[in-house]
Design an enzyme around this catalytic site. Structure first.
Site, PDB file in Angstrom:
ATOM      1  N   GLU A 135      17.136 -11.325 -37.198  1.00  0.00           N
ATOM      2  CA  GLU A 135      15.908 -11.440 -37.964  1.00  0.00           C
ATOM      3  C   GLU A 135      14.921 -12.173 -37.058  1.00  0.00           C
ATOM      4  O   GLU A 135      15.236 -13.254 -36.571  1.00  0.00           O
ATOM      5  CB  GLU A 135      16.186 -12.248 -39.238  1.00  0.00           C
ATOM      6  CG  GLU A 135      15.050 -12.169 -40.208  1.00  0.00           C
ATOM      7  CD  GLU A 135      15.290 -12.981 -41.480  1.00  0.00           C
ATOM      8  OE1 GLU A 135      16.441 -13.359 -41.757  1.00  0.00           O
ATOM      9  OE2 GLU A 135      14.296 -13.242 -42.176  1.00  0.00           O
ATOM     10  N   ARG A 192      31.698 -17.151 -37.756  1.00  0.00           N
ATOM     11  CA  ARG A 192      30.554 -17.524 -36.941  1.00  0.00           C
ATOM     12  C   ARG A 192      30.940 -18.653 -35.995  1.00  0.00           C
ATOM     13  O   ARG A 192      31.880 -19.390 -36.243  1.00  0.00           O
ATOM     14  CB  ARG A 192      29.354 -17.911 -37.804  1.00  0.00           C
ATOM     15  CG  ARG A 192      29.574 -19.106 -38.711  1.00  0.00           C
ATOM     16  CD  ARG A 192      28.462 -19.250 -39.721  1.00  0.00           C
ATOM     17  NE  ARG A 192      27.171 -19.469 -39.097  1.00  0.00           N
ATOM     18  CZ  ARG A 192      26.126 -18.637 -39.252  1.00  0.00           C
ATOM     19  NH1 ARG A 192      26.225 -17.578 -40.007  1.00  0.00           N
ATOM     20  NH2 ARG A 192      24.983 -18.901 -38.673  1.00  0.00           N
ATOM     21  N   LYS A 231      18.959 -21.561 -37.545  1.00  0.00           N
ATOM     22  CA  LYS A 231      17.570 -21.464 -37.121  1.00  0.00           C
ATOM     23  C   LYS A 231      16.691 -22.401 -37.946  1.00  0.00           C
ATOM     24  O   LYS A 231      15.738 -22.963 -37.439  1.00  0.00           O
ATOM     25  CB  LYS A 231      17.092 -20.020 -37.265  1.00  0.00           C
ATOM     26  CG  LYS A 231      17.518 -19.153 -36.091  1.00  0.00           C
ATOM     27  CD  LYS A 231      16.989 -17.752 -36.202  1.00  0.00           C
ATOM     28  CE  LYS A 231      17.848 -16.912 -37.105  1.00  0.00           C
ATOM     29  NZ  LYS A 231      17.524 -15.480 -37.065  1.00  0.00           N
TER      30      LYS A 231
HETATM   31  P1  ATP Z   1      20.965 -18.612 -38.662  1.00  0.00           P
HETATM   32  O1  ATP Z   1      21.939 -18.977 -39.729  1.00  0.00           O
HETATM   33  O2  ATP Z   1      21.097 -19.401 -37.421  1.00  0.00           O
HETATM   34  O3  ATP Z   1      19.559 -18.577 -39.157  1.00  0.00           O
HETATM   35  P2  ATP Z   1      21.221 -15.847 -39.042  1.00  0.00           P
HETATM   36  O4  ATP Z   1      22.552 -15.309 -39.356  1.00  0.00           O
HETATM   37  O5  ATP Z   1      20.260 -15.962 -40.148  1.00  0.00           O
HETATM   38  O6  ATP Z   1      21.383 -17.170 -38.234  1.00  0.00           O
HETATM   39  P3  ATP Z   1      20.254 -13.477 -37.818  1.00  0.00           P
HETATM   40  O7  ATP Z   1      19.072 -13.315 -36.972  1.00  0.00           O
HETATM   41  O8  ATP Z   1      20.277 -12.859 -39.149  1.00  0.00           O
HETATM   42  O9  ATP Z   1      20.530 -15.034 -37.902  1.00  0.00           O
HETATM   43  O10 ATP Z   1      21.564 -13.065 -36.995  1.00  0.00           O
HETATM   44  C1  ATP Z   1      21.695 -11.929 -36.191  1.00  0.00           C
HETATM   45  C2  ATP Z   1      23.151 -11.673 -35.987  1.00  0.00           C
HETATM   46  O11 ATP Z   1      23.770 -12.762 -35.338  1.00  0.00           O
HETATM   47  C3  ATP Z   1      23.868 -11.479 -37.298  1.00  0.00           C
HETATM   48  O12 ATP Z   1      24.754 -10.383 -37.182  1.00  0.00           O
HETATM   49  C4  ATP Z   1      24.597 -12.769 -37.496  1.00  0.00           C
HETATM   50  O13 ATP Z   1      25.767 -12.592 -38.245  1.00  0.00           O
HETATM   51  C5  ATP Z   1      24.897 -13.205 -36.073  1.00  0.00           C
HETATM   52  N1  ATP Z   1      25.035 -14.659 -35.987  1.00  0.00           N
HETATM   53  C6  ATP Z   1      24.157 -15.587 -36.398  1.00  0.00           C
HETATM   54  N2  ATP Z   1      24.638 -16.831 -36.210  1.00  0.00           N
HETATM   55  C7  ATP Z   1      25.859 -16.685 -35.665  1.00  0.00           C
HETATM   56  C8  ATP Z   1      26.879 -17.601 -35.241  1.00  0.00           C
HETATM   57  N3  ATP Z   1      26.727 -18.924 -35.352  1.00  0.00           N
HETATM   58  N4  ATP Z   1      28.014 -17.080 -34.728  1.00  0.00           N
HETATM   59  C9  ATP Z   1      28.165 -15.754 -34.606  1.00  0.00           C
HETATM   60  N5  ATP Z   1      27.267 -14.851 -34.981  1.00  0.00           N
HETATM   61  C10 ATP Z   1      26.113 -15.289 -35.520  1.00  0.00           C
HETATM   62 MG    MG Z   2      20.113 -13.959 -41.275  1.00  0.00          MG
END
Ligand code: ATP
Ligand code: MG
Length: 586
Positions: A67, A291, A301
């Site tokens: 995102e 994760r 984030k």
């Molecule tokens: P955050 O919780 O940091 O805001 P998010 O999951 O909202 O992260 P996205 O931009 O939606 O961030 O994530 C893009 C991809 O990266 C998704 O498939 C998500 O599952 C993966 N991802 C995000 N954080 C992690 C993590 N800590 N470990 C592994 N994969 C991750």
């Molecule tokens: Mg997300």
């Protein structure tokens, strides 16, 4: 007498403890090594291999779906390595899809940084796509579900909808709008799209089962009204699809075979499958892994944004941040990050990875590739009294002893040098192998010197140390027959290059920041940045470039900071040569 005995005993004890710690660090390193050598296929590799063998899909297609609402962090790197790695391994490809269905938090600057980071990590996507490109298609899917009697417009307020939901142990209740006719639903949904209603007035919901054991299946929201400007579609839309109605459909549109996400999406899987089945789309399937969480940092984030906005760090790319851009600025290499992601493997259960493993990986890589230089961080002047005044001799040192093809560099040597304050002791204990009155040490790539005299000011502060050198002891052609135990790094004072050095420590003092009670920012490490305004470097560093990495002998690995100018050269320490944190814990 008694007292000196006690302090001696304490010193021995301290040394012992340090040694145990060093051993422990080494053992962990060895365990990591074994871990990566003996690892079999992970559960996702097994699934993919089986699916391809059974002919379920012609070839593997994965996606990385960020995102664009922040910069990527090391957790995303794990997901990137996994998705791109699977495709590489099985001869498929990976799409980069921006999951930009929430207009309020998304920005174009994030899109650019994400692309830069993925490329820098060493991966190339097949297609650059945006969920927002599917808005027309998703709208058509919604119409199809309404026509099938599987979706309805609900005028209930958010509170009413929440109250209808029930609890995990108590079934929900049907909305009074659930039985609207197909025609009415089509008409109002169209009106929602054309902007007739304000935010929150109505939503589109899937008609599934308000008593379903999975709460996500209790008539979930598909669309909401949001009169907001979107970073790509502008003001074309005022209704936006929810994650659950955008993600799986986007996967299906792109013929993603294996849609890999993190564990919190397990309860969404049933809904993911339901939409695909009812819309009769390409059968993408969702798989979940744990994760990445890491010690002494935060990995969300939202929290990283707080650190940036509240100026606890200098920006998203502050070298203390766990972001890809922060790690890059700190001097991490893409190879070391990929190696780290590989070593931690793919887990099905949440865990907390020791940041020491990431540091181990970068040391492993930099030891093989970094150019060696000498830099004195805390100078003490040494005068070689038997060396001719005004003479400058060019000595040579290898660029990298680990790489026989790396060549060598020239290092000036003269009568006046700097060594580290900590490498000299006036009243040294026995077995102190650095410089002390009457004692000899080797200067790296140069000569053996002997300390003859200590010059102090009226207050007793040491101003400089006077030494003599042994002309026959030149490194590489030593005929002196003298053996010394200590070797020091040094720089020639007349040619030394002043540089600023930034030393970093962990951003938080708490191992598991997610477990912090209260505000996580209370656990920020006040000493996470130490600036040395003037350190003295050998002149070869003058031409350092942003992509070059260096080992400053005995001091760690360093890289040029992007804030550097012609007049002010700044270096960041990537990591020390050993795990200093283990020592600090004493
Ligand atoms: P955050 O919780 O940091 O805001 P998010 O999951 O909202 O992260 P996205 O931009 O939606 O961030 O994530 C893009 C991809 O990266 C998704 O498939 C998500 O599952 C993966 N991802 C995000 N954080 C992690 C993590 N800590 N470990 C592994 N994969 C991750
Ligand atoms: Mg997300």
């Amino acid at each position: 007498m008694e007292r000196s005995k006690i302090s001696k005993f304490a010193a021995v004890l301290k040394k012992l403890r340090l040694r145990t710690h060093a051993c422990a660090a080494e053992m962990t390193a060895r365990a990591y090594q074994t871990m990566s050598d003996t690892k079999g296929p992970n559960f996702l590799e097994e699934i993919v291999a089986k699916d391809l063998e059974a002919g379920k899909y012609k070839s593997l297609v994965t996606r990385f779906p960020p995102e664009p609402n922040g910069y990527l962090h090391i957790g995303h790197a794990k997901s990137i390595c996994l998705n791109f790695g699977l495709a590489q391994e099985f001869g498929g490809y990976t799409n980069l899809r921006f999951d930009d269905t929430n207009p309020v938090t998304e920005e174009t600057q994030y899109v650019e940084s994400i692309k830069q980071d993925v490329r820098w990590l060493g991966f190339q996507w097949e297609n650059e796509l945006y969920a927002s490109d599917y808005f027309d298609q998703l709208y058509a899917f919604a119409i199809k579900l309404i026509e099938k009697g599987l979706a309805y417009v609900d005028d209930s307020t958010a509170e009413e909808i929440a109250a209808q939901k029930g609890t995990p142990t108590r079934p929900g209740t049907n909305s009074p709008y659930r039985s609207r006719s197909v025609e009415e639903n089509l008409r109002i949904f169209e009106e929602m799209r054309t902007g007739k209603y304000p935010d929150g007035a109505k939503v589109l919901r899937a008609k599934i089962d308000m008593a379903h054991p999975n709460m996500h299946m209790r008539d979930p929201l598909m669309y909401r009204i949001k009169h907001a400007h979107h970073h790509r579609t502008g003001d074309a839309w005022c209704i936006y699809p929810m994650y659950d109605f955008a993600h799986g459909q986007s996967d299906a549109i792109e013929h993603i075979t294996h849609s890999v996400c993190t564990l919190e999406f397990i309860p969404h899987r049933e809904l993911y499958d339901w939409f695909i089945e009812k819309l009769e789309l390409f059968p993408s399937r969702q798989y979940e892994f744990a994760r990445l969480n890491m010690t002494y940092t935060v990995m969300s984030k939202r929290k990283l944004l707080q650190l940036v906005n509240e100026k606890h760090v200098s920006g998203w790319d502050d070298p203390r941040m766990p972001t890809i851009s922060g790690l890059r600025r700190r001097g991490y290499t893409p190879e070391s990050i990929r190696d780290f992601c590989d070593r931690i493997g793919v887990a099905k259960r949440e865990n907390l990875i020791d940041v020491g493993l990431l540091e181990f990986c970068v040391r492993e890589d930099l030891n093989k590739t970094a150019l060696r230089r000498m830099v004195v961080l805390d100078p003490l002047k040494v005068v070689i009294t038997n060396y001719p005044e005004g003479k400058v001799e060019m000595l040579t040192g290898e660029e990298n002893p680990e790489d026989p093809n790396s060549g060598s560099r020239e290092i000036p040597f003269s009568r006046e040098l700097y060594i580290e304050q900590e490498d000299f002791m006036e009243n040294a204990p026995k077995k102190y192998f650095r410089l002390a009155p009457g004692q000899m040490v080797r200067l790296k790539h140069a000569y053996i010197i002997k300390c003859e005299d200590v010059v102090k000011d009226a207050q007793g502060t040491i101003l400089e140390v006077h030494c003599t050198y042994i002309p026959e002891s030149k490194s590489g052609e030593d005929t002196s027959g003298i053996n010394v135990k200590g070797t020091l790094h040094w720089v020639s004072a007349g040619q030394a290059l002043p540089i600023e050095v930034r030393l970093y420590d962990r951003l938080f003092t708490l191992e598991d920041v997610s477990e912090a009670e209260g505000d996580f920012k209370e656990h920020l490490n006040p000493d996470s940045l130490q600036v040395i305004p003037t350190a003295w470097a050998e002149p070869a560093l003058k031409t350092a470039g942003l992509d070059e990495r260096y080992q400053f002998l005995r001091k760690g690995y360093f890289t040029l900071d992007k804030d550097s100018t012609a007049d002010k050269i700044i270096f960041n320490r990537t990591v020390g040569l050993r795990d200093m944190w283990a020592k600090k814990g004493q």
